[in-house]
Design an enzyme around this catalytic site. Sequence first.
Site, short mmCIF file in Angstrom:
data_model
loop_
_atom_site.label_atom_id
_atom_site.label_comp_id
_atom_site.label_asym_id
_atom_site.label_seq_id
_atom_site.Cartn_x
_atom_site.Cartn_y
_atom_site.Cartn_z
N GLY A 53 0.79 -1.23 0.00
CA GLY A 53 0.00 0.00 0.00
C GLY A 53 0.82 1.28 0.00
N HIS A 54 2.14 1.19 0.10
CA HIS A 54 2.98 2.40 0.22
C HIS A 54 4.17 2.29 -0.73
CE1 HIS A 54 5.43 5.58 2.16
NE2 HIS A 54 4.29 5.96 2.70
N PHE A 55 4.12 2.52 -1.89
CA PHE A 55 2.98 2.72 -2.77
C PHE A 55 3.02 1.61 -3.79
CE2 PHE A 55 4.22 6.86 -1.09
CZ PHE A 55 3.04 7.31 -0.54
N ILE A 60 8.06 2.94 -1.53
CA ILE A 60 8.95 3.77 -0.72
C ILE A 60 8.75 3.34 0.73
CG2 ILE A 60 9.48 6.10 0.09
CD1 ILE A 60 8.43 7.14 -2.61
#
Length: 150
Positions: A53-55, A60
Amino acid sequence: MANELNSLDIQEILSLLPHRYPMLLVDRVIDFTPGKSLHAIKNVTINEPIFTGHFPNQPIFPGVLILEAMAQATGLLGFKTVENRSENELYLFAAVDNARFKKPVLPGDTMHLHVEFLKERRNLWKFAAEAKVDGKLVCSAEIMCARREF
């Protein structure tokens, strides 16, 4: 042997820190001097659960997890500094000041975590902390930990 390093492998880290997957963010301690400083590493891989989810298309490593990794390194230094520590003792993340993020941390990076003990007062410990990748500063902060028994 001159300049022999004090290191900790993952089993020793697991015996000191209560964190477990996916929140254990220190893979190895390269060197430490009790009451002074500690140098640890965190290998960042694409398999980190946070990258879903990041990203999704631009992974990152989150800044808050860089801070958490540095805080875990301060906890390790605290545990290796205190003699006769209690089995029920923890170092809790109490404060962060002057946090600066200079570069992103990406999958495949090895973060070198450098923490230095500054002072202790009433079971509050203050540290200077830096994270570097390829010798370049990615994050710096002052971190305070509270030494507590549970």
